[in-house]
Design a protein around this motif. Structure first.
Motif, PDB file in Angstrom:
ATOM      1  N   HIS A 390      44.729  37.651  29.399  1.00  0.00           N
ATOM      2  CA  HIS A 390      44.477  37.447  30.831  1.00  0.00           C
ATOM      3  C   HIS A 390      44.677  35.966  31.181  1.00  0.00           C
ATOM      4  O   HIS A 390      43.691  35.221  31.324  1.00  0.00           O
ATOM      5  CB  HIS A 390      43.055  37.894  31.194  1.00  0.00           C
ATOM      6  CG  HIS A 390      42.744  39.305  30.785  1.00  0.00           C
ATOM      7  ND1 HIS A 390      43.242  40.400  31.462  1.00  0.00           N
ATOM      8  CD2 HIS A 390      42.006  39.792  29.746  1.00  0.00           C
ATOM      9  CE1 HIS A 390      42.819  41.504  30.872  1.00  0.00           C
ATOM     10  NE2 HIS A 390      42.067  41.174  29.835  1.00  0.00           N
ATOM     11  N   ASP A 392      45.225  34.481  33.781  1.00  0.00           N
ATOM     12  CA  ASP A 392      44.612  34.042  35.048  1.00  0.00           C
ATOM     13  C   ASP A 392      43.260  33.365  34.824  1.00  0.00           C
ATOM     14  O   ASP A 392      42.750  32.663  35.705  1.00  0.00           O
ATOM     15  CB  ASP A 392      44.434  35.234  35.997  1.00  0.00           C
ATOM     16  CG  ASP A 392      45.774  35.856  36.396  1.00  0.00           C
ATOM     17  OD1 ASP A 392      46.783  35.120  36.322  1.00  0.00           O
ATOM     18  OD2 ASP A 392      45.816  37.051  36.749  1.00  0.00           O
ATOM     19  N   ASN A 395      41.443  28.250  33.806  1.00  0.00           N
ATOM     20  CA  ASN A 395      41.158  27.240  34.827  1.00  0.00           C
ATOM     21  C   ASN A 395      41.271  25.840  34.208  1.00  0.00           C
ATOM     22  O   ASN A 395      41.650  25.690  33.040  1.00  0.00           O
ATOM     23  CB  ASN A 395      39.763  27.464  35.428  1.00  0.00           C
ATOM     24  CG  ASN A 395      38.684  27.500  34.336  1.00  0.00           C
ATOM     25  OD1 ASN A 395      38.863  26.946  33.260  1.00  0.00           O
ATOM     26  ND2 ASN A 395      37.584  28.165  34.621  1.00  0.00           N
ATOM     27  N   GLN A 421      54.891  31.957  33.424  1.00  0.00           N
ATOM     28  CA  GLN A 421      54.971  32.614  34.734  1.00  0.00           C
ATOM     29  C   GLN A 421      56.406  33.010  35.075  1.00  0.00           C
ATOM     30  O   GLN A 421      56.660  34.085  35.625  1.00  0.00           O
ATOM     31  CB  GLN A 421      54.400  31.691  35.806  1.00  0.00           C
ATOM     32  CG  GLN A 421      52.882  31.563  35.754  1.00  0.00           C
ATOM     33  CD  GLN A 421      52.360  30.367  36.531  1.00  0.00           C
ATOM     34  OE1 GLN A 421      53.127  29.663  37.194  1.00  0.00           O
ATOM     35  NE2 GLN A 421      51.050  30.134  36.451  1.00  0.00           N
TER      36      GLN A 421
END
Length: 458
Positions: A390, A392, A395, A421
């Motif tokens: 994951h 995403d 951070n 990406q």
């Protein structure tokens, strides 16, 4: 290998490619440049003279001057003559003998003989499905026997033990008996090398040859020694009935003089070429493919064979099914792709086999290395399993932690994620069947790639 020669010859023949007609004058001018390029590549003078003369006879004849595309016709002549010089076609090992078929390895010290024995053993085990035994008759070099024992374990072949106090001929006889008892198909015998050719060395290897009566006697020679490699091979061929030559360290030789000289000087075919330290870094020598690489035409056949052999087909199939089903391409998948690239010899090896890459400027080629690939793998390895699945979740604080863990900068992590990406978008396009959209996406990704095409230069 062949970088400097390839650049010189490619630029010479490229100037002729677009010409509507050729004259004897500009052909002779071009062949003078070819001659200089060959001499600078450390090709032996008799070889240069013979090659240029043969090309000139064919080029000034009807074959080129009367051709509709004379520039291309001349390139074909140069390619054909380079191929003929190196032996026309790959000369395979002759193992048609009652088991064990014995392969005797000869050569000077430092040529990479012992590592070549292990590479050849692996080649025969994996690609020919042979049961192989290796033995060292080198009782002079410290740790030579132990080195071969270790390598034999790595490539998973049988090893016949010997000792520095034993007689080399007695070791050879014992190894033949052991190979028969173990039903080995092939016995590869490593022999002692010297820093130079001497009478004692030659007498010993002649005695070994007489006892073993090998089906193959291969001379192992360092490609970086240039035309000296051909002269040394000639001395050995006069003392032993050599059946072929193995060129080693071709990855460190930018000139290629040895490959072009050995066959002509010795009359013996080059059967294999080694490029690198890895146990699988040994390939059959194909003169036609090598000639194409010298002229900047690439070597697509070898590239396809390498992909079929080294790419993990099961992983590739799983990724294809994942993409088709519309599942997300994650960082584990990206890591797999990077590792497959490394297994195939890295970026430099791939580019060397692609057509047209020989004409790339040196400043571009110098940036093509595997440091960035290994850096990217290290960054992904510093992530948790959950983060790889994951992305995403990554951070700022997580990215800083990953940078510290991999010994990189946060900017390096950011660049990797940008590359990811782009790859993810391409895979999504492929999965949805939008091939035109995929092509547009790939062009955009290529424009965004800096440095060596993986990360911008630091």
């Amino acid at each position: 290998m062949f970088e400097s020669l390839s650049q010189r010859l490619s630029s010479t023949v490229e100037r002729l490619r677009g010409r509507g007609r050729l004259t004897e004058a500009n052909i002779r001018e071009s062949l003078r440049e070819v001659r200089v390029a060959l001499l600078e590549a450390d090709v032996a003078l008799p070889v240069v003279q013979a090659l240029v003369q043969r090309v000139q006879v064919r080029a000034i004849g009807q074959e080129v001057l009367k051709s509709l595309t004379p520039g291309q016709a001349l390139i074909k002549v140069v390619r054909d003559e380079l191929t003929a010089l190196m032996g026309t076609a790959n000369a395979d090992l002759n193992l048609a003998a009652a088991p064990p078929a014995i392969v005797l390895m000869a050569g000077l010290q430092g040529a990479g003989k012992t590592t070549t024995v292990a590479k050849l053993a692996r080649f025969l085990r994996e690609r020919r499905k042979k049961k192989v035994m290796v033995v060292s008759c080198d009782v002079y070099r410290p740790a030579a026997i132990e080195q071969l024992r270790t390598l034999a374990e790595q490539v998973e072949v049988l090893f016949h033990p010997s000792s520095g106090t034993d007689d080399p001929v007695a070791i050879a006889r014992s190894a033949v008996d052991a190979a028969r008892r173990n039903f080995a198909d092939v016995l590869i015998v490593d022999t002692a090398g010297r820093l130079h050719i001497d009478a004692a060395m030659m007498d010993e290897i002649k005695a070994l040859h007489a006892v073993l009566d090998p089906v193959e006697t291969l001379f192992v020679v360092d490609a970086m020694t240039g035309q000296d490699a051909a002269n040394t091979a000639k001395a050995f061929s006069e003392a032993l009935p050599l059946t072929g030559v193995v060129l080693t360290k071709t990855d460190g030789d930018a000139r290629g003089g040895a490959a072009l000289s050995v066959r002509y000087i010795t009359g013996r075919p080059i059967k294999f070429m080694g490029a690198g330290e890895k146990p699988d870094a040994l390939e059959p020598f194909h003169p036609d493919r090598v000639a194409q690489r010298i002229l900047g035409m690439g070597d697509v056949l070898s590239l396809v064979e390498e992909v079929e052999r080294k790419v993990d087909q099961e992983k590739a199939q799983k990724l294809a099914e994942k993409v088709i089903k519309g599942k997300r391409f994650d960082l584990n998948d990206m890591k797999d792709q990077l590792e497959q690239m490394v297994n195939m010899g890295g970026m430099a090896s791939l580019i060397d086999k692609l057509p047209g890459m020989g004409s790339l400027p040196d400043q571009v080629k110098s940036k093509v290395n595997d440091k960035e690939v290994h850096r990217m793998i290290a960054i992904i390895n510093s992530m948790t399993k959950k983060e790889r699945r994951h992305p995403d979740l990554l951070n700022g604080s997580r990215r800083a932690r990953i940078a510290r863990g991999s010994g990189q900068q946060p900017a390096d992590v950011n660049r990797l994620l940008k590359q990811y990406q782009q790859m993810e978008k391409m895979m999504a396009k492929l999965g949805s069947g939008g091939i035109k959209g995929l092509m547009r996406q790939m062009k955009g990704a290529m424009r965004g790639m800096g440095g060596n095409g993986l990360m911008p230069p630091r």
